[in-house]
Design an enzyme around this catalytic site. Sequence first.
Site, PDB file in Angstrom:
ATOM      1  N   GLY A  65      54.371  -7.888 -36.894  1.00 41.58           N
ATOM      2  CA  GLY A  65      53.293  -7.397 -36.043  1.00 41.58           C
ATOM      3  C   GLY A  65      53.843  -6.819 -34.754  1.00 41.58           C
ATOM      4  O   GLY A  65      54.990  -6.383 -34.696  1.00 41.58           O
ATOM      5  N   CYS A  66      53.031  -6.810 -33.720  1.00 39.21           N
ATOM      6  CA  CYS A  66      53.458  -6.257 -32.427  1.00 39.21           C
ATOM      7  C   CYS A  66      54.742  -6.941 -31.961  1.00 39.21           C
ATOM      8  O   CYS A  66      54.812  -8.171 -31.887  1.00 39.21           O
ATOM      9  CB  CYS A  66      52.350  -6.460 -31.396  1.00 39.21           C
ATOM     10  SG  CYS A  66      52.809  -5.907 -29.737  1.00 39.21           S
ATOM     11  N   PHE A  67      55.750  -6.143 -31.648  1.00 34.89           N
ATOM     12  CA  PHE A  67      57.057  -6.740 -31.327  1.00 34.89           C
ATOM     13  C   PHE A  67      57.099  -7.456 -29.992  1.00 34.89           C
ATOM     14  O   PHE A  67      58.012  -8.231 -29.735  1.00 34.89           O
ATOM     15  CB  PHE A  67      58.195  -5.726 -31.427  1.00 34.89           C
ATOM     16  CG  PHE A  67      57.998  -4.373 -30.755  1.00 34.89           C
ATOM     17  CD1 PHE A  67      57.132  -4.186 -29.696  1.00 34.89           C
ATOM     18  CD2 PHE A  67      58.723  -3.266 -31.201  1.00 34.89           C
ATOM     19  CE1 PHE A  67      56.981  -2.956 -29.081  1.00 34.89           C
ATOM     20  CE2 PHE A  67      58.576  -2.021 -30.605  1.00 34.89           C
ATOM     21  CZ  PHE A  67      57.702  -1.869 -29.541  1.00 34.89           C
ATOM     22  N   TRP A  68      56.124  -7.243 -29.131  1.00 38.73           N
ATOM     23  CA  TRP A  68      56.109  -7.969 -27.854  1.00 38.73           C
ATOM     24  C   TRP A  68      56.057  -9.470 -28.078  1.00 38.73           C
ATOM     25  O   TRP A  68      56.843 -10.223 -27.506  1.00 38.73           O
ATOM     26  CB  TRP A  68      54.895  -7.560 -27.012  1.00 38.73           C
ATOM     27  CG  TRP A  68      54.860  -6.139 -26.556  1.00 38.73           C
ATOM     28  CD1 TRP A  68      55.895  -5.248 -26.533  1.00 38.73           C
ATOM     29  CD2 TRP A  68      53.709  -5.441 -26.069  1.00 38.73           C
ATOM     30  NE1 TRP A  68      55.468  -4.037 -26.058  1.00 38.73           N
ATOM     31  CE2 TRP A  68      54.133  -4.125 -25.755  1.00 38.73           C
ATOM     32  CE3 TRP A  68      52.377  -5.791 -25.865  1.00 38.73           C
ATOM     33  CZ2 TRP A  68      53.256  -3.162 -25.238  1.00 38.73           C
ATOM     34  CZ3 TRP A  68      51.503  -4.842 -25.354  1.00 38.73           C
ATOM     35  CH2 TRP A  68      51.942  -3.533 -25.042  1.00 38.73           C
ATOM     36  N   HIS A 214      50.323 -13.607 -31.284  1.00 39.55           N
ATOM     37  CA  HIS A 214      51.200 -14.541 -31.980  1.00 39.55           C
ATOM     38  C   HIS A 214      51.000 -15.958 -31.435  1.00 39.55           C
ATOM     39  O   HIS A 214      50.756 -16.156 -30.245  1.00 39.55           O
ATOM     40  CB  HIS A 214      52.665 -14.125 -31.836  1.00 39.55           C
ATOM     41  CG  HIS A 214      52.983 -12.842 -32.556  1.00 39.55           C
ATOM     42  ND1 HIS A 214      52.764 -11.611 -31.987  1.00 39.55           N
ATOM     43  CD2 HIS A 214      53.471 -12.618 -33.796  1.00 39.55           C
ATOM     44  CE1 HIS A 214      53.120 -10.664 -32.851  1.00 39.55           C
ATOM     45  NE2 HIS A 214      53.534 -11.253 -33.947  1.00 39.55           N
TER      46      HIS A 214
END
Length: 218
Positions: A65-68, A214
Amino acid sequence: TTRRSAIDISTPSFTAFSDHMNVHLNKFRRILLFPILGLLLSLWVLSARSAAAVNMSRLATFGGGCFWGVSHKFKKQFKEALIRNEVGYAGGAKANPSYKDVCTGSTGHAEVMELEYDPAKVTYAELVHFLFRIHDPTTKNRQGNDKGSQYRSVIFYHDEEQKQIAEAKIKEIDALKKFASPIVTTLEPASKFYKAEDYHQDYLDANPGGYCNHRIYW
């Protein structure tokens, strides 16, 4: 009569004085030399240890998902075991893609995190295990509100051993029924990693209230 010079270096007293001074100068040189040699040795040892750590390090590349959020969770969990933690793009055809390119979902890239880690402090299996704890690997090309192939759950393996470890971990977690649905994480051979723009690196450190979907699932 012969006039003597003001300082007659041939006299026993001058010779004794000269010898005395040489003894002290040699002591002074030793006093200075040993700490300098010790400092140089310490610097060499530190340099050798640093080089050895780099030579022993391994790579791991994950998408969830979003890498942040993925990067932030790993950084908090593994701390000094991670030598490098960068976010970027992998798995696509376009060279040097931008964030805007990848967001179209047409380049084939996934948002990923590339780790350089110390295998003496953390194993690859532990990294894979944690990846499955912080995202939902049962939704294809989606993570929460983020939809598209760029948000796919993926492990880019760097060698056959990593592939086997990832396969075994997926079977283990599926067997334990940690999720209601089967894991759909893809295993893909590692491709070229393109580091994301600077503002994406450590994004949630700089923006603590920033977007993150997350969490620890189990």
